[in-house]
Design a protein around this motif. Structure first.
Motif, PDB file in Angstrom:
ATOM      1  N   GLN A 109       0.847  -1.329   0.063  1.00 37.90           N
ATOM      2  CA  GLN A 109      -0.081  -0.054  -0.047  1.00 37.90           C
ATOM      3  C   GLN A 109       0.851   1.152   0.078  1.00 37.90           C
ATOM      4  OE1 GLN A 109      -3.069   0.325  -0.640  1.00 37.90           O
ATOM      5  NE2 GLN A 109      -2.963   2.621  -0.507  1.00 37.90           N
ATOM      6  N   LEU A 110       2.003   1.141   0.653  1.00 33.97           N
ATOM      7  CA  LEU A 110       2.949   2.579   0.923  1.00 33.97           C
ATOM      8  C   LEU A 110       3.613   2.578  -0.752  1.00 33.97           C
ATOM      9  CD1 LEU A 110       4.446   4.641   2.154  1.00 33.97           C
ATOM     10  CD2 LEU A 110       6.493   2.905   2.752  1.00 33.97           C
ATOM     11  N   TYR A 111       3.883   1.444  -1.419  1.00 33.26           N
ATOM     12  CA  TYR A 111       4.293   1.615  -2.641  1.00 33.26           C
ATOM     13  C   TYR A 111       3.321   2.405  -3.450  1.00 33.26           C
ATOM     14  CZ  TYR A 111       6.981   0.234  -7.019  1.00 33.26           C
ATOM     15  OH  TYR A 111       7.458   0.230  -8.122  1.00 33.26           O
ATOM     16  N   ARG A 112       2.457   1.815  -3.647  1.00 36.05           N
ATOM     17  CA  ARG A 112       1.153   2.001  -4.307  1.00 36.05           C
ATOM     18  C   ARG A 112       0.825   3.610  -4.308  1.00 36.05           C
ATOM     19  NH1 ARG A 112      -2.654  -2.124  -6.683  1.00 36.05           N
ATOM     20  NH2 ARG A 112      -1.595  -4.047  -6.290  1.00 36.05           N
ATOM     21  N   ASN A 162      -2.429  11.351   3.054  1.00 34.18           N
ATOM     22  CA  ASN A 162      -3.739  11.494   2.165  1.00 34.18           C
ATOM     23  C   ASN A 162      -3.738  10.253   1.523  1.00 34.18           C
ATOM     24  OD1 ASN A 162      -4.261  13.782   3.526  1.00 34.18           O
ATOM     25  ND2 ASN A 162      -3.751  14.998   2.168  1.00 34.18           N
ATOM     26  N   GLU A 163      -3.031   9.658   0.757  1.00 34.87           N
ATOM     27  CA  GLU A 163      -2.725   8.562  -0.166  1.00 34.87           C
ATOM     28  C   GLU A 163      -3.162   7.426   0.597  1.00 34.87           C
ATOM     29  OE1 GLU A 163      -3.520   8.327  -3.434  1.00 34.87           O
ATOM     30  OE2 GLU A 163      -3.775  10.386  -3.749  1.00 34.87           O
ATOM     31  N   GLY A 168      -6.670   2.946   3.034  1.00 35.08           N
ATOM     32  CA  GLY A 168      -7.026   2.204   4.191  1.00 35.08           C
ATOM     33  C   GLY A 168      -5.744   1.587   4.920  1.00 35.08           C
ATOM     34  N   PHE A 169      -4.638   2.555   4.715  1.00 36.61           N
ATOM     35  CA  PHE A 169      -3.458   2.264   5.487  1.00 36.61           C
ATOM     36  C   PHE A 169      -3.769   2.466   6.995  1.00 36.61           C
ATOM     37  CE2 PHE A 169       1.083   3.060   6.747  1.00 36.61           C
ATOM     38  CZ  PHE A 169       1.624   1.826   6.066  1.00 36.61           C
ATOM     39  N   THR A 170      -3.008   1.324   7.813  1.00 39.83           N
ATOM     40  CA  THR A 170      -3.507   1.376   9.300  1.00 39.83           C
ATOM     41  C   THR A 170      -2.310   1.316  10.272  1.00 39.83           C
ATOM     42  OG1 THR A 170      -3.680  -1.040   9.286  1.00 39.83           O
ATOM     43  CG2 THR A 170      -5.652   0.106   8.812  1.00 39.83           C
ATOM     44  N   ASN A 171      -1.221   1.717   9.508  1.00 32.63           N
ATOM     45  CA  ASN A 171       0.085   1.642  10.518  1.00 32.63           C
ATOM     46  C   ASN A 171       0.075   2.971  11.011  1.00 32.63           C
ATOM     47  OD1 ASN A 171       2.579   1.824  11.540  1.00 32.63           O
ATOM     48  ND2 ASN A 171       3.638   0.812  10.005  1.00 32.63           N
ATOM     49  N   PHE A 174       3.764   5.226  11.061  1.00 32.48           N
ATOM     50  CA  PHE A 174       3.866   5.944  10.092  1.00 32.48           C
ATOM     51  C   PHE A 174       3.215   7.306  10.096  1.00 32.48           C
ATOM     52  CE2 PHE A 174       3.835   6.800   5.512  1.00 32.48           C
ATOM     53  CZ  PHE A 174       5.225   7.083   5.419  1.00 32.48           C
ATOM     54  N   LEU A 175       1.767   7.216  10.130  1.00 36.33           N
ATOM     55  CA  LEU A 175       0.973   8.282   9.808  1.00 36.33           C
ATOM     56  C   LEU A 175       1.111   9.427  10.901  1.00 36.33           C
ATOM     57  CD1 LEU A 175      -2.300   6.123   8.698  1.00 36.33           C
ATOM     58  CD2 LEU A 175      -0.447   7.538   7.321  1.00 36.33           C
TER      59      LEU A 175
END
Length: 176
Positions: A109-112, A162-163, A168-171, A174-175
């Protein structure tokens, strides 16, 4: 070039080749093209070795060449996209098979999400956060001022966040 100069470029390739390959891969999203751009980077380094004034590290100089080679590739391949700052369509996103195995869902998801950013944000995030260049080194690679690197990184990380949230990134670590 004499054999001593050739040996020096071979040492550079051994030390930085994989790192430059991953940098170009993150930029162009095509493994074969990334290999070609990496090869072109080292050919240019070989041909211009006499111009390396050692005002920066070899790593910074090589990444500057890689940055310009990648920028030239985009300019030639997609001139309108380049000049208007448009993003490439993501329908052809395909990580390399070995990478799929290694990636967990959040890494993917991070890469995308990184690929959704405009190229200036992508460049500075890759250099500063993934390749761990200093602000000064990143400024040299990108031929920007240090303040532009800092501001672009700040804006790029906000866009990346934001991306990631949209995806749906949940870490939470990192956020922050």
């Amino acid at each position: 070039m004499n054999s001593l100069e050739q040996e020096e470029v071979h040492k550079w390739f051994d030390e930085y080749g994989e790192s430059i390959l991953t940098y170009t891969l993150l930029m162009v999203r095509d493994y074969q093209q990334a290999e070609d751009l990496t090869q072109e980077t080292f050919i240019k380094a070989y041909k211009n070795q006499h111009k390396f004034a050692q005002k920066s590290t070899v790593k910074t100089w090589l990444f500057s060449i890689a940055f310009n080679v990648t920028k030239d590739y985009y300019r030639k391949k997609h001139p309108l996209h380049h000049y208007l700052g448009l993003k490439m369509a993501e329908k052809d996103y395909k990580p390399i098979p070995e990478q799929i195995v290694e990636m967990n869902d959040q890494t993917e998801q991070l890469y995308r999400s990184l690929q959704q950013l405009k190229p200036t944000y992508r460049h500075v995030i890759i250099l500063r956060m993934l390749k761990e260049f200093s602000t000064a080194e990143s400024a040299l690679v990108l031929n920007w001022s240090e303040s532009k690197v800092k501001m672009t990184l700040k804006r790029g990380l906000a866009e990346l966040k934001n991306e990631l949230i949209k995806g749906g990134f949940t870490n939470e670590s990192f956020l922050r």
